[in-house]
Write an enzyme that holds these catalytic residues in place. Sequence first.
Site, PDB file in Angstrom:
ATOM      1  N   ILE A  89      47.717  50.700  35.599  1.00  0.00           N
ATOM      2  CA  ILE A  89      46.482  51.802  35.835  1.00  0.00           C
ATOM      3  C   ILE A  89      47.440  53.108  36.069  1.00  0.00           C
ATOM      4  CG2 ILE A  89      44.645  52.838  37.111  1.00  0.00           C
ATOM      5  CD1 ILE A  89      43.542  50.090  37.273  1.00  0.00           C
ATOM      6  N   CYS A  90      48.395  52.846  36.904  1.00  0.00           N
ATOM      7  CA  CYS A  90      49.251  53.956  37.419  1.00  0.00           C
ATOM      8  C   CYS A  90      49.798  54.842  35.921  1.00  0.00           C
ATOM      9  CB  CYS A  90      50.428  53.591  38.298  1.00  0.00           C
ATOM     10  SG  CYS A  90      49.761  52.717  39.542  1.00  0.00           S
ATOM     11  N   PRO A  91      50.458  53.987  35.044  1.00  0.00           N
ATOM     12  CA  PRO A  91      50.830  54.891  33.908  1.00  0.00           C
ATOM     13  C   PRO A  91      50.048  55.874  33.429  1.00  0.00           C
ATOM     14  CG  PRO A  91      50.802  52.601  33.325  1.00  0.00           C
ATOM     15  CD  PRO A  91      50.621  52.441  34.710  1.00  0.00           C
ATOM     16  N   GLU A 120      47.884  57.566  34.873  1.00  0.00           N
ATOM     17  CA  GLU A 120      47.666  58.729  35.632  1.00  0.00           C
ATOM     18  C   GLU A 120      49.215  59.407  35.697  1.00  0.00           C
ATOM     19  OE1 GLU A 120      47.024  56.964  39.551  1.00  0.00           O
ATOM     20  OE2 GLU A 120      45.069  57.449  39.532  1.00  0.00           O
ATOM     21  N   VAL A 121      50.447  58.655  35.725  1.00  0.00           N
ATOM     22  CA  VAL A 121      51.562  59.315  35.635  1.00  0.00           C
ATOM     23  C   VAL A 121      51.946  60.147  34.552  1.00  0.00           C
ATOM     24  CG1 VAL A 121      54.006  58.780  35.676  1.00  0.00           C
ATOM     25  CG2 VAL A 121      52.694  57.479  37.229  1.00  0.00           C
TER      26      VAL A 121
END
Lengths: 175, 241
Positions: free
Chosen positions: A46-48, A50-51
């Site tokens: 999920i983080c990528p 956002e990043v």
Amino acid sequence: MLKPGDPAPTFDLESALNGRTARCSLGKISSDLVLIFFYPRDFSFICPTEVTGFNKALKEFTAEETTIVGVSIDDVDSHLRWARELGGIGYPLLADPDGKLARAYGVFDDQQKVALRATFILDRKRKIVFAASCPLNVGRSVIETLRIVRALRTGQLCPADWTPGVEFGPAGREF
Amino acid sequence: MAAIDPAEKRRLFERLSSVREIVFGVQDGVLTTAGVLCGLSGAVSQHSQVALAALASTAAGALSMGAGAYLGTRAETEVLRAELELVRADAAAKPYTVQEGLLDELCKEGLSREGAYRIVRLLSSSPRALASTAEAKMFGLSGAMIGRPALDGIVMGIAFLAGALVPLLPYMLIALPRYDLGGALAATALTLFGVGYFEGWLAHRDDRWRSGVRFLAIAMSAAAVGYLIGLAISPLGATAG
């Protein structure tokens, strides 16, 4: 978790920026606003979103005199590999391996041993003017964050769903 | 170097899945019938009556055990299928959640975060592979766990019947008092020891003898208790007659 009005804890940490290691210090950031977004881990799913989402919108944030800083508990080598994996990231990813910074902002999840998905916006005096957090399984909206940055930059009373071009303030509005 | 044939290994595991029914059925058939023979021999004096009662008990036991295994496996299978469907639906609807969960599980098993991430990413190119790996790693579920109720029921019933015949046949064939029960118990002991030994062999254990002796000890205990109960209730039969 710190709230609007609280002074922002400072930092001076190693970071990965444009494929290199660089020191990143809050005191040396000169932009009008600073957007700090904590995310749980590198090499996750999920983080990528956002990043890379913030990276795609980097020009728009820069146009709003806003510096973006990403923070997770991963070390700087991990950030470098992760950023390369994502095709390059144009803002610093801060290494907070012991979670000190996350703890200082009150967003360290002691159970999961990661930072929460938390976003802070600091004003020129480096006071927190916006603070929000999402559950670990829900990604943030880059568009909404940009909208808030733009709203904060106006210094006006911005009604719900305000976007540039829309009238300021609730005065005279019919509900 | 001999290569492992996964298909052959899978078939072997499928066959082995019936071992539970075979071991349970044989053990229960042997023990129940030996117990009945011992108990009735303590309470009833006529050889033919004891044999007849044991036969009836065997038939009822085989049917009951078969039906029980069928119903048990069917219930288990239905629950497992429902759980698998839920997991698969979840994987399809929320792939990120499954990916994150699988990533954590692989990290717990000692893979580096980066290594685990690459594996999960690769698996994600096939939703089926992602779902089946998530089922196994995250929830300990597997399609191979889905049993075959009818087969389990039949195997259990036959195993019980085969086990029951072990003490029953010597008892029926040896029409001499005491020797009949002795023969039945000897066959029981030998068979239970054999079942224990066989189980140890299947499990590739070095102490197969110990496994056999454990089965034997259980059998002897059950038979002795059955006989004692029979002796204890025999006065009741005399009163009723």
